[in-house]
Write a protein that holds these residues in place. Structure first.
Motif, PDB file in Angstrom:
ATOM      1  N   GLN A  85       0.832  -1.180   0.000  1.00  0.00           N
ATOM      2  CA  GLN A  85       0.000   0.000   0.000  1.00  0.00           C
ATOM      3  C   GLN A  85       0.877   1.244   0.000  1.00  0.00           C
ATOM      4  N   GLN A  86       0.568   2.186  -0.875  1.00  0.00           N
ATOM      5  CA  GLN A  86       1.346   3.405  -0.925  1.00  0.00           C
ATOM      6  C   GLN A  86       0.817   4.423   0.068  1.00  0.00           C
ATOM      7  N   GLY A  87      -0.488   4.746  -0.053  1.00  0.00           N
ATOM      8  CA  GLY A  87      -1.059   5.733   0.846  1.00  0.00           C
ATOM      9  C   GLY A  87      -1.904   5.050   1.903  1.00  0.00           C
ATOM     10  N   GLU A  88      -1.661   5.384   3.160  1.00  0.00           N
ATOM     11  CA  GLU A  88      -2.452   4.805   4.238  1.00  0.00           C
ATOM     12  C   GLU A  88      -2.978   5.938   5.103  1.00  0.00           C
ATOM     13  N   GLU A  89      -4.302   5.938   5.293  1.00  0.00           N
ATOM     14  CA  GLU A  89      -4.922   7.001   6.062  1.00  0.00           C
ATOM     15  C   GLU A  89      -5.042   6.633   7.540  1.00  0.00           C
ATOM     16  N   ASP A  90      -5.056   7.657   8.332  1.00  0.00           N
ATOM     17  CA  ASP A  90      -5.203   7.506   9.776  1.00  0.00           C
ATOM     18  C   ASP A  90      -5.968   8.714  10.304  1.00  0.00           C
ATOM     19  N   PRO A  91      -7.014   8.548  11.128  1.00  0.00           N
ATOM     20  CA  PRO A  91      -7.535   7.263  11.584  1.00  0.00           C
ATOM     21  C   PRO A  91      -8.397   6.600  10.516  1.00  0.00           C
ATOM     22  N   GLN A  92      -8.816   5.383  10.753  1.00  0.00           N
ATOM     23  CA  GLN A  92      -9.729   4.718   9.823  1.00  0.00           C
ATOM     24  C   GLN A  92     -11.125   5.300   9.935  1.00  0.00           C
ATOM     25  N   ALA A  93     -11.490   5.732  11.153  1.00  0.00           N
ATOM     26  CA  ALA A  93     -12.815   6.325  11.359  1.00  0.00           C
ATOM     27  C   ALA A  93     -12.695   7.467  12.347  1.00  0.00           C
ATOM     28  N   LEU A  94     -13.530   8.472  12.152  1.00  0.00           N
ATOM     29  CA  LEU A  94     -13.500   9.674  12.972  1.00  0.00           C
ATOM     30  C   LEU A  94     -14.917  10.188  13.143  1.00  0.00           C
ATOM     31  N   SER A  95     -15.305  10.481  14.389  1.00  0.00           N
ATOM     32  CA  SER A  95     -16.641  10.989  14.659  1.00  0.00           C
ATOM     33  C   SER A  95     -16.513  12.270  15.475  1.00  0.00           C
ATOM     34  N   LEU A 122      -1.127   6.052  -9.948  1.00  0.00           N
ATOM     35  CA  LEU A 122      -1.851   6.796  -8.913  1.00  0.00           C
ATOM     36  C   LEU A 122      -2.425   5.752  -7.974  1.00  0.00           C
ATOM     37  N   ILE A 123      -1.954   5.738  -6.733  1.00  0.00           N
ATOM     38  CA  ILE A 123      -2.342   4.714  -5.769  1.00  0.00           C
ATOM     39  C   ILE A 123      -3.221   5.336  -4.689  1.00  0.00           C
ATOM     40  N   PHE A 124      -4.376   4.718  -4.476  1.00  0.00           N
ATOM     41  CA  PHE A 124      -5.326   5.198  -3.464  1.00  0.00           C
ATOM     42  C   PHE A 124      -5.121   4.469  -2.147  1.00  0.00           C
ATOM     43  N   GLY A 125      -5.293   5.212  -1.054  1.00  0.00           N
ATOM     44  CA  GLY A 125      -5.305   4.609   0.255  1.00  0.00           C
ATOM     45  C   GLY A 125      -6.666   4.016   0.562  1.00  0.00           C
ATOM     46  N   GLN A 126      -6.813   3.478   1.778  1.00  0.00           N
ATOM     47  CA  GLN A 126      -8.043   2.781   2.142  1.00  0.00           C
ATOM     48  C   GLN A 126      -9.101   3.713   2.700  1.00  0.00           C
ATOM     49  N   GLY A 127      -8.747   4.954   2.990  1.00  0.00           N
ATOM     50  CA  GLY A 127      -9.734   5.949   3.358  1.00  0.00           C
ATOM     51  C   GLY A 127      -9.961   6.131   4.849  1.00  0.00           C
ATOM     52  N   THR A 128     -10.444   7.313   5.195  1.00  0.00           N
ATOM     53  CA  THR A 128     -10.911   7.645   6.543  1.00  0.00           C
ATOM     54  C   THR A 128     -12.393   7.949   6.451  1.00  0.00           C
TER      55      THR A 128
END
Lengths: 111, 113
Positions: free
Chosen positions: A2-12, A99-105
């Motif tokens: 994985q090239q791009g990794e987002e953090d956090p996975q979830a945010l409220s 162009l590599i996408f991360g898994q998202g927040t």
């Protein structure tokens, strides 16, 4: 890998608060892009920052890029319920031509 | 201004069946892309095209074929559908270059039983 990794996975958060999402990547890049995806819809491009830029603004969005740390952050100020969505970073490298996408927040903004 | 339009929006297939997903863009973009989106995997590029009459493989091309006979259309074909191809498929386009912002359609939700 994985090239791009987002953090956090979830945010409220509550409406009116600021939301910060981070993206880390592993190899050198030419640009980094942020996209938003509302539930059941396609991705919408938000902002592109080039490797020689450190900060960029668009309305309530602020993106920073630190190439020494291989990381970027997306700040949404004064969030609204309509900002509820998933946010993805995508990195482009001319070395790979990809162009590599991360898994998202996933961001939830409560009214 | 429609942007990128995908048809159909939903489809259920049986294993071994074939189908074609259609993508149309009205922005005169040169580049077009097909992605699949799976939980926990982000978007993965299947195939892409740099112009009319051209196609190229992405990261996960196996089991798929594409065609770009007209600049505005990009077709994704599944010759013999497998359950592993159950996914949400997105088409996107960009004016020039894979480094440029991409415009996405709203996806096709495909289930293979």
């Amino acid at each position: 890998s994985q090239q791009g990794e987002e953090d956090p996975q979830a945010l409220s958060i509550q409406e009116g608060e600021n939301a910060t999402m981070n993206c880390s990547y592993k190899t050198s890049i030419n640009n980094l892009q942020w996209y938003r995806q509302n539930s059941g819809r396609g991705l919408v491009h938000l902002i592109l920052i080039r490797s020689n830029e450190r900060e960029k603004h668009s309305g309530r969005l602020r993106v920073t890029l630190d190439t020494s740390k291989k990381s970027s952050s997306l700040l949404i100020t004064a969030s609204r319920a309509a900002d509820t969505a998933s946010y993805f970073c995508a990195t482009f490298s001319s070395n790979t031509g990809k162009l590599i996408f991360g898994q998202g927040t996933t961001l939830q903004v409560k009214p | 201004n429609a942007g990128v339009t995908q048809t159909p929006k939903f489809r259920v297939l049986k294993t071994g069946q074939s189908m074609t997903l259609l993508c149309a863009q009205d922005m005169n973009h040169e580049y077009m892309y097909w992605y699949r989106q799976d939980p926990g995997m982000g978007l993965r590029l299947i195939h892409y095209s740099v112009g009319e009459g051209t196609t190229a493989k992405g990261e996960v091309p196996d089991g798929y074929n594409v065609s770009r006979l007209k600049k505005q259309n990009f077709l994704l074909g599944l010759e013999s559908a497998a359950p592993s191809q159950t996914s949400v498929y997105f088409c996107a386009s960009s004016p020039l270059g894979r480094d440029q912002p991409q415009h996405f359609g709203d996806g096709t939700r495909l289930s293979i039983l």
